[in-house]
Write a protein that holds these residues in place. Structure first.
Motif, mmCIF file in Angstrom:
data_model
loop_
_atom_site.group_PDB
_atom_site.id
_atom_site.type_symbol
_atom_site.label_atom_id
_atom_site.label_comp_id
_atom_site.label_asym_id
_atom_site.label_seq_id
_atom_site.Cartn_x
_atom_site.Cartn_y
_atom_site.Cartn_z
ATOM 1 N N SER A 32 0.844 -1.203 0.000
ATOM 2 C CA SER A 32 0.000 0.000 0.000
ATOM 3 C C SER A 32 0.871 1.242 0.000
ATOM 4 N N GLY A 33 0.572 2.165 -0.864
ATOM 5 C CA GLY A 33 1.344 3.409 -0.904
ATOM 6 C C GLY A 33 0.990 4.178 -2.152
ATOM 7 N N PRO A 56 -3.847 0.991 -1.634
ATOM 8 C CA PRO A 56 -3.846 1.824 -0.428
ATOM 9 C C PRO A 56 -5.053 1.489 0.445
ATOM 10 N N PHE A 59 -9.609 3.761 5.231
ATOM 11 C CA PHE A 59 -9.431 3.997 6.662
ATOM 12 C C PHE A 59 -10.770 4.046 7.388
ATOM 13 N N SER A 119 -7.016 -3.280 0.928
ATOM 14 C CA SER A 119 -6.516 -3.033 2.286
ATOM 15 C C SER A 119 -7.499 -2.176 3.071
ATOM 16 N N GLU A 144 -6.238 -7.234 3.184
ATOM 17 C CA GLU A 144 -5.261 -7.009 4.260
ATOM 18 C C GLU A 144 -5.895 -6.050 5.270
ATOM 19 N N PHE A 213 4.563 6.267 11.929
ATOM 20 C CA PHE A 213 5.101 7.603 11.670
ATOM 21 C C PHE A 213 5.211 8.316 13.013
ATOM 22 N N LEU A 228 6.866 11.992 8.168
ATOM 23 C CA LEU A 228 6.841 10.803 7.306
ATOM 24 C C LEU A 228 8.236 10.633 6.713
ATOM 25 N N SER A 231 11.751 4.411 4.830
ATOM 26 C CA SER A 231 12.495 3.458 5.665
ATOM 27 C C SER A 231 13.953 3.368 5.241
ATOM 28 N N THR A 257 7.475 -6.542 5.647
ATOM 29 C CA THR A 257 7.428 -5.151 5.172
ATOM 30 C C THR A 257 8.191 -4.262 6.140
ATOM 31 N N GLY A 258 8.931 -3.293 5.594
ATOM 32 C CA GLY A 258 9.667 -2.347 6.437
ATOM 33 C C GLY A 258 11.165 -2.486 6.267
ATOM 34 N N GLY A 259 11.729 -1.701 5.346
ATOM 35 C CA GLY A 259 13.186 -1.686 5.196
ATOM 36 C C GLY A 259 13.716 -2.627 4.129
ATOM 37 N N PHE A 260 12.858 -3.177 3.288
ATOM 38 C CA PHE A 260 13.318 -4.100 2.247
ATOM 39 C C PHE A 260 13.571 -3.296 0.963
ATOM 40 N N CYS A 280 7.892 -0.667 -0.576
ATOM 41 C CA CYS A 280 7.192 0.615 -0.716
ATOM 42 C C CYS A 280 8.207 1.742 -0.858
HETATM 43 C C1 LIG Z 1 3.425 7.508 1.589
HETATM 44 C C2 LIG Z 1 3.066 6.180 2.190
HETATM 45 C C3 LIG Z 1 1.720 5.768 2.196
HETATM 46 C C4 LIG Z 1 1.369 4.544 2.783
HETATM 47 N N1 LIG Z 1 0.063 4.177 2.794
HETATM 48 C C5 LIG Z 1 -0.286 2.994 3.410
HETATM 49 C C6 LIG Z 1 -1.642 2.581 3.453
HETATM 50 O O1 LIG Z 1 -2.558 3.222 2.945
HETATM 51 N N2 LIG Z 1 -1.909 1.417 4.103
HETATM 52 C C7 LIG Z 1 -0.946 0.620 4.671
HETATM 53 O O2 LIG Z 1 -1.243 -0.439 5.213
HETATM 54 N N3 LIG Z 1 0.350 0.996 4.608
HETATM 55 C C8 LIG Z 1 0.694 2.145 4.001
HETATM 56 N N4 LIG Z 1 2.009 2.515 3.948
HETATM 57 C C9 LIG Z 1 3.041 1.608 4.527
HETATM 58 C C10 LIG Z 1 3.736 0.773 3.434
HETATM 59 O O3 LIG Z 1 2.816 -0.052 2.737
HETATM 60 C C11 LIG Z 1 4.837 -0.121 4.022
HETATM 61 O O4 LIG Z 1 4.260 -1.146 4.804
HETATM 62 C C12 LIG Z 1 5.826 0.650 4.873
HETATM 63 O O5 LIG Z 1 6.203 1.869 4.236
HETATM 64 C C13 LIG Z 1 7.073 -0.171 5.125
HETATM 65 O O6 LIG Z 1 7.664 -0.621 3.943
HETATM 66 P P1 LIG Z 1 8.921 0.113 3.247
HETATM 67 O O7 LIG Z 1 10.044 0.066 4.194
HETATM 68 O O8 LIG Z 1 9.164 -0.701 2.006
HETATM 69 O O9 LIG Z 1 8.500 1.500 2.958
HETATM 70 C C14 LIG Z 1 2.378 3.723 3.355
HETATM 71 C C15 LIG Z 1 3.724 4.137 3.316
HETATM 72 C C16 LIG Z 1 4.073 5.336 2.744
HETATM 73 C C17 LIG Z 1 5.522 5.742 2.727
#
Ligand SMILES: Cc1cc2nc3c(=O)[nH]c(=O)nc-3n(C[C@H](O)[C@H](O)[C@H](O)COP(=O)(O)O)c2cc1C
Length: 348
Positions: A32-33, A56, A59, A119, A144, A213, A228, A231, A257-260, A280
């Motif tokens: 999601s992003g 995305p 909410f 999601s 999700e 965040f 914001l 990662s 997810t997170g830092g890949f 993302c």
């Molecule tokens: C600008 C932005 C928008 C995001 N929007 C969502 C969202 O709508 N829903 C969600 O579950 N995660 C959202 N995320 C989180 C990402 O899907 C991801 O899980 C998170 O950034 C960690 O992965 P990364 O390290 O690859 O960025 C968003 C992240 C960013 C940076």
């Protein structure tokens, strides 16, 4: 940036993976992003090699607000204002977040060959979650649920927080017939136990982990502002540890997810036990085509190490399979700290 295209990625290695019961052509999923928010960039992601996408989130706050707005509108119409009624906007002209998302799901399903994961993001076990059924009917292959929450209320115990989450997952898994995965925070007292309970409530996967965040304090204005930040790869280690610990303790699909950001963190996640890895930040930073480059590097590494398939790789260094599993838990804690030496010139 690379000129590679997916047609350059010829290999005999089987990159496919099973995630949430879906057979994906490789483990890389844009999460999601902003890049999964419109059909053009989603198509570019698919062309660059994405094996599925997560849209995305819808909410809870937005959905409830829109439901209330529509209820007020219909109530006004019921009351009637005689000739003034003609000045009221027609509900047909109003498009909600949900409508827009459903339209995006439909166009994705018409134009893409890869699975589409819808999601939803919220924490209260209430009516807003019915939108998941709309996402299913629009064609989503899985849902999700993002449990993004900071348990800030001192009156609420940990078990109350967990019970509410479980109730929500129970409602959601009864609402839809497609697989449900839960995007989690790492902040649970006993994460493995909570993941098992999610499984008992019908979840088919977990996504480790949400990035929160963090608010910052502006020292000039003394105001708070949410920050914001994208990662960095160091964040992947927390996820890799927990994937290794969860693998073998739950029968859930596992996503990271997170830092890949590169093939290196992705391979580590797969070795630890991930079935899929979400991307993302790196896509926001480098654009969709970075996916092709990551896939090429993943293939080269697998060829060099003589792996035939992703299945062979998956979980081979999980807690139960690693030669020194205690390193994933508390093991070597003291040794690691003792081995640290201060910078040159710093006296201790
Ligand atoms: C600008 C932005 C928008 C995001 N929007 C969502 C969202 O709508 N829903 C969600 O579950 N995660 C959202 N995320 C989180 C990402 O899907 C991801 O899980 C998170 O950034 C960690 O992965 P990364 O390290 O690859 O960025 C968003 C992240 C960013 C940076």
């Amino acid at each position: 940036m690379t000129d590679l295209t997916t047609s350059d990625l010829q290999t005999s290695i089987d990159l496919s993976t099973s995630y949430l019961g879906l057979i994906l052509k490789n483990p890389l999923i844009p999460s999601s992003g902003p890049l999964t928010n419109n059909l053009d960039s989603i198509r570019q992601l698919e062309d660059a090699g994405a094996s599925a996408i997560v849209l995305p989130s819808l909410f809870e706050e937005e959905l409830i607000h829109e439901q209330e707005k529509m209820a007020r509108f219909l109530h006004q119409q019921d009351i009637g204002h005689n000739e003034a009624d003609t000045f009221l906007p027609l509900p047909d002209n109003y498009t909600s977040h949900l409508d827009n998302m459903l339209a995006l799901v439909s166009s994705c399903k018409q134009s893409l060959d890869i699975p589409v994961i819808g999601s939803v993001n919220g924490i209260s076990p209430s009516g807003w979650i019915e939108c998941a059924l709309d996402l299913q009917q629009a064609g989503c292959d899985a849902i999700e649920l993002n449990l993004y929450s900071v348990a800030a209320d001192a009156k609420k115990t940990g078990s109350t927080v967990e019970d509410e989450f479980l109730q929500l997952v129970d409602i959601l898994t009864n609402e839809v017939s497609i697989p449900v995965t839960v995007k989690l925070s790492s902040q649970f007292s006993s994460l493995s136990n909570f993941a098992q309970q999610l499984q008992h409530k019908g979840a088919e996967g977990v996504v480790c982990f949400n990035r929160f965040f963090q608010p910052d304090i502006n020292l000039e204005t003394l105001e708070l502002s949410p920050i914001l930040e994208l990662s960095n790869p160091a964040e992947s280690l927390l996820r890799i540890r927990w994937l290794a610990l969860l693998k073998g303790q739950v029968e859930l699909s596992l996503a990271a997810t997170g830092g890949f950001h590169s093939h290196q963190e992705i391979i580590k996640a797969l070795l630890a036990g991930a079935d899929a890895v979400y991307l993302c930040s790196i896509l926001i930073q480098s654009g969709p085509r970075v996916l092709t480059e990551i896939l090429a590097n993943l293939i080269s590494w697998m060829e060099e190490k003589e792996y035939n398939s992703i299945e062979q790789l998956k979980g081979s260094l999980s807690y139960h399979k690693a030669a020194s599993p205690s390193v994933y838990a508390r093991g070597n804690y003291l040794e690691v700290m003792d081995s640290y030496s201060p910078s040159r010139g710093v006296k201790v």
